[in-house]
Design a protein around this motif. Structure first.
Motif, PDB file in Angstrom:
ATOM      1  N   ILE A   1       0.809  -1.225   0.000  1.00 18.04           N
ATOM      2  CA  ILE A   1       0.000   0.000   0.000  1.00 18.04           C
ATOM      3  C   ILE A   1       0.841   1.274   0.000  1.00 18.04           C
ATOM      4  O   ILE A   1       0.346   2.358  -0.322  1.00 18.04           O
ATOM      5  CB  ILE A   1      -0.943  -0.004   1.225  1.00 18.04           C
ATOM      6  N   ALA A   2       2.128   1.189   0.353  1.00 17.67           N
ATOM      7  CA  ALA A   2       2.941   2.395   0.503  1.00 17.67           C
ATOM      8  C   ALA A   2       3.012   3.240  -0.768  1.00 17.67           C
ATOM      9  O   ALA A   2       2.801   4.462  -0.707  1.00 17.67           O
ATOM     10  CB  ALA A   2       4.344   2.021   0.990  1.00 17.67           C
ATOM     11  N   PRO A   3       3.310   2.661  -1.954  1.00 14.43           N
ATOM     12  CA  PRO A   3       3.373   3.517  -3.153  1.00 14.43           C
ATOM     13  C   PRO A   3       2.058   4.214  -3.462  1.00 14.43           C
ATOM     14  O   PRO A   3       2.048   5.377  -3.874  1.00 14.43           O
ATOM     15  CB  PRO A   3       3.764   2.524  -4.261  1.00 14.43           C
ATOM     16  N   THR A   4       0.934   3.514  -3.272  1.00 10.61           N
ATOM     17  CA  THR A   4      -0.359   4.134  -3.554  1.00 10.61           C
ATOM     18  C   THR A   4      -0.646   5.284  -2.597  1.00 10.61           C
ATOM     19  O   THR A   4      -1.130   6.345  -3.004  1.00 10.61           O
ATOM     20  CB  THR A   4      -1.482   3.089  -3.457  1.00 10.61           C
ATOM     21  N   LEU A   5      -0.346   5.095  -1.306  1.00  8.81           N
ATOM     22  CA  LEU A   5      -0.590   6.162  -0.339  1.00  8.81           C
ATOM     23  C   LEU A   5       0.294   7.370  -0.607  1.00  8.81           C
ATOM     24  O   LEU A   5      -0.137   8.517  -0.452  1.00  8.81           O
ATOM     25  CB  LEU A   5      -0.353   5.642   1.079  1.00  8.81           C
ATOM     26  N   VAL A   6       1.546   7.132  -1.010  1.00 10.99           N
ATOM     27  CA  VAL A   6       2.472   8.241  -1.223  1.00 10.99           C
ATOM     28  C   VAL A   6       2.147   8.992  -2.510  1.00 10.99           C
ATOM     29  O   VAL A   6       1.950  10.219  -2.509  1.00 10.99           O
ATOM     30  CB  VAL A   6       3.926   7.736  -1.253  1.00 10.99           C
ATOM     31  N   TRP A   7       2.081   8.262  -3.628  1.00  9.26           N
ATOM     32  CA  TRP A   7       1.991   8.934  -4.916  1.00  9.26           C
ATOM     33  C   TRP A   7       0.569   9.339  -5.290  1.00  9.26           C
ATOM     34  O   TRP A   7       0.376  10.322  -6.016  1.00  9.26           O
ATOM     35  CB  TRP A   7       2.573   8.053  -6.018  1.00  9.26           C
TER      36      TRP A   7
END
Length: 557
Positions: free
Chosen positions: A143-149
């Motif tokens: 989930i980290a890339p989706t939350l960040v970008w």
């Protein structure tokens, strides 16, 4: 803008990019797979012709006619402003409605509601770090890339500009330091966690400029920018820098000068219809960030003063859009550079997805000893291609600054050649600093046009990833089988939205520049002459922006 993980929402990726725990999933491979899925899903629409999205769409009229019409609309706004310049508003004040007069407004602004929002934001920040460090390193399943970008960089930017400065309230770095300060006071009553060293005036907002440039490099040029562990490490490094700055100089001083996203989202929020205001000017003179009272004696947008004010001295106002961009005078040089950096980076991001950029990369790759193909991008650090992107990013930003300073010089020369009084003679840099905030609607318009389809499509990834944020095979909320609806908006809608937002953004910029000139110059003739170079800049940038958005998307080399 890179496309983030597409987990179970899309078909399983090819084997060569499915499990990439070594961190070498090529940006081109991930983006190429997404573009392929989107294109295959919409093949009935014809050949691709619009850059802001991967779905194909044929323009109903020639592109040159769109560009000419958009340029005419922007120039026509200037003509209207000139025709009615005698009625140009001074805008020493503007209509406001204090929402704290109503029960709903007071409930939304209640300290309990604020605490819950801050706690949720800090929890999401912790989730990004934990997911990046211990979760699967497949960006399709973390989930980290989706939350960040998607959620943070694109979503919070939209909310900041269209609603209000939410980042000033939910900033997890500010929240973490606030909590640390409260704990420190409990352990040692009367003691302050921050050392409170004087902030060097000459530094201005240059720390924020450098940090934002580093972030733009991560977004555009870093081949490991999709990898969860890389994002987690970058977040921890930035946290260390931010909290160290707060510890040395004070929380609010560092947020005002060194926290890149407080400055970025705060600038966008000047366009928004919601503002916080303090009606006691005495608080502003003792502001821990800086003296912040405006020309009408009120303090607008300073949450440091707002939190220290008594309830009777606080306002939470609904105001007309964009009036917050009519500042009290020239901004610092560092803030001017920051605004231009915001414009240049999002424009460069769009340019790197056009056939023109692909052709340039192919030409460079054909030179003896230069490797710019897939093998170079898979090499540690991204190889020569990363170097090319990095240099091009910096040169593009420098080009924007040079062009804008040239416009400032032309403005100063035009005013000096006119019949206006000596009081209207100003330096080129001073004029550039005075008018730079009028470019914010353009930055917002291009951000909206460039990322809207990305937000509406990739934003749906939160639904399946919320049930399995670390990629461990969980199904906490029974949503892991959700499939992204890539047809939530079609290419025609995206194209017309892009055209409309860009033209409206430039029209608003022309209007704001006109009002700023009317307030800044004694002579109406001086105000008129100063706006001719700005008009040329905005017409040219309108056409360039629409041309970039109209180009077919191409995958990286």
């Amino acid at each position: 803008m890179r496309e983030p993980a597409l987990t179970a929402a899309l078909p399983a990726p090819p084997e060569d990019i499915r499990d990439t725990d070594d961190g070498r999933s090529a940006r081109g491979g991930l983006n190429g797979w997404i573009a392929l899925v989107l294109a295959l899903s919409l093949t009935r629409a014809g050949p691709a012709r619009a850059h802001g999205f991967a779905q194909p769409y044929d323009l109903p009229i020639p592109l040159w006619l769109y560009l000419a019409a958009a340029a005419t609309a922007v120039a026509g706004t200037f003509v209207v402003m000139v025709a009615f310049r005698s009625a140009a508003p001074g805008l020493s004040g503007y209509p406001r409605l204090d929402l704290l007069r109503f029960r709903v407004g007071r409930a939304l602004a209640h300290p309990v509601m604020l605490f819950l929002c801050r706690a949720l934001s800090f929890a999401i920040f912790v989730l990004i770090v934990v997911a990046g460090l211990i979760g699967t390193q497949n960006p399709f399943k973390n989930i980290a890339p989706t939350l960040v970008w998607v959620v943070w960089w694109v979503g919070v930017a939209y909310v900041s500009a269209l609603v209000g400065d939410v980042w000033a309230l939910i900033n997890p770095w500010r929240t973490g330091f606030l909590w640390a300060e409260a704990l420190y006071r409990r352990l040692g009553p009367g003691r302050e966690l921050s050392r409170g060293r004087p902030y060097p005036h000459r530094l201005g907002a240059w720390p924020a400029v450098c940090l934002f440039l580093a972030f733009a490099w991560m977004e555009v040029a870093w081949p490991g920018g999709e990898m969860p562990r890389n994002l987690a490490v970058a977040a921890l490094v930035y946290s260390g820098i931010t909290w160290a700055g707060m510890l040395v100089f004070g929380r609010e001083r560092w947020l005002r000068h060194g926290e890149a996203f407080t400055l970025a989202f705060g600038l966008l929020a000047r366009f928004a219809p919601l503002e916080v205001r303090v009606t006691a000017p005495g608080l502003c003179r003792a502001c821990p960030a800086a003296p912040c009272a405006g020309r009408d004696g009120g303090c607008v947008g300073c949450y440091a003063c707002y939190e220290r004010a008594a309830p009777a001295e606080r306002e939470w106002n609904l105001r007309p859009y964009a009036v917050g961009l009519l500042g009290d005078g020239p901004v610092p040089r560092s803030v001017m550079v920051f605004v231009l950096l915001m414009l240049s980076t999002v424009t460069f991001d769009g340019l790197t997805e056009t056939p023109a950029w692909r052709g340039l990369v192919n030409v460079l790759g054909s030179l003896p000893g230069v490797e710019l193909g897939p093998a170079a991008h898979r090499s540690p650090g991204g190889g020569t291609l990363t170097v090319v992107l990095s240099l091009a990013l910096v040169l593009f930003a420098a080009l924007f600054l040079a062009v804008y300073l040239l416009v400032g010089r032309l403005m100063a020369a035009a005013v000096a050649a006119g019949p206006g009084p000596a009081a209207d003679r100003r330096g080129a840099v001073e004029l550039a600093r005075l008018f730079v905030l009028t470019l914010i609607p353009i930055a917002l318009a291009y951000h909206l046009a460039h990322y809207l389809s990305f937000l509406l499509t990739a934003g749906q990834l939160v639904v399946p990833l919320a049930s399995d944020p670390l990629g461990f095979g969980w199904n906490l909320f029974r949503t892991t089988h959700y499939r992204v609806d890539i047809g939530v908006v079609d290419a025609k809608f995206i194209w017309y939205t892009a055209v409309t937002t860009i033209v409206v953004g430039h029209v608003l910029a022309v209007y704001l520049a006109h009002v700023t000139a009317a307030r800044a110059f004694v002579s109406g003739r001086s105000a008129l002459l100063s706006q001719v170079p700005m008009l040329m800049l905005m017409v040219g940038y309108t056409m360039i922006s629409l041309w970039i958005l109209a180009q077919p998307v191409v995958a990286g080399p």
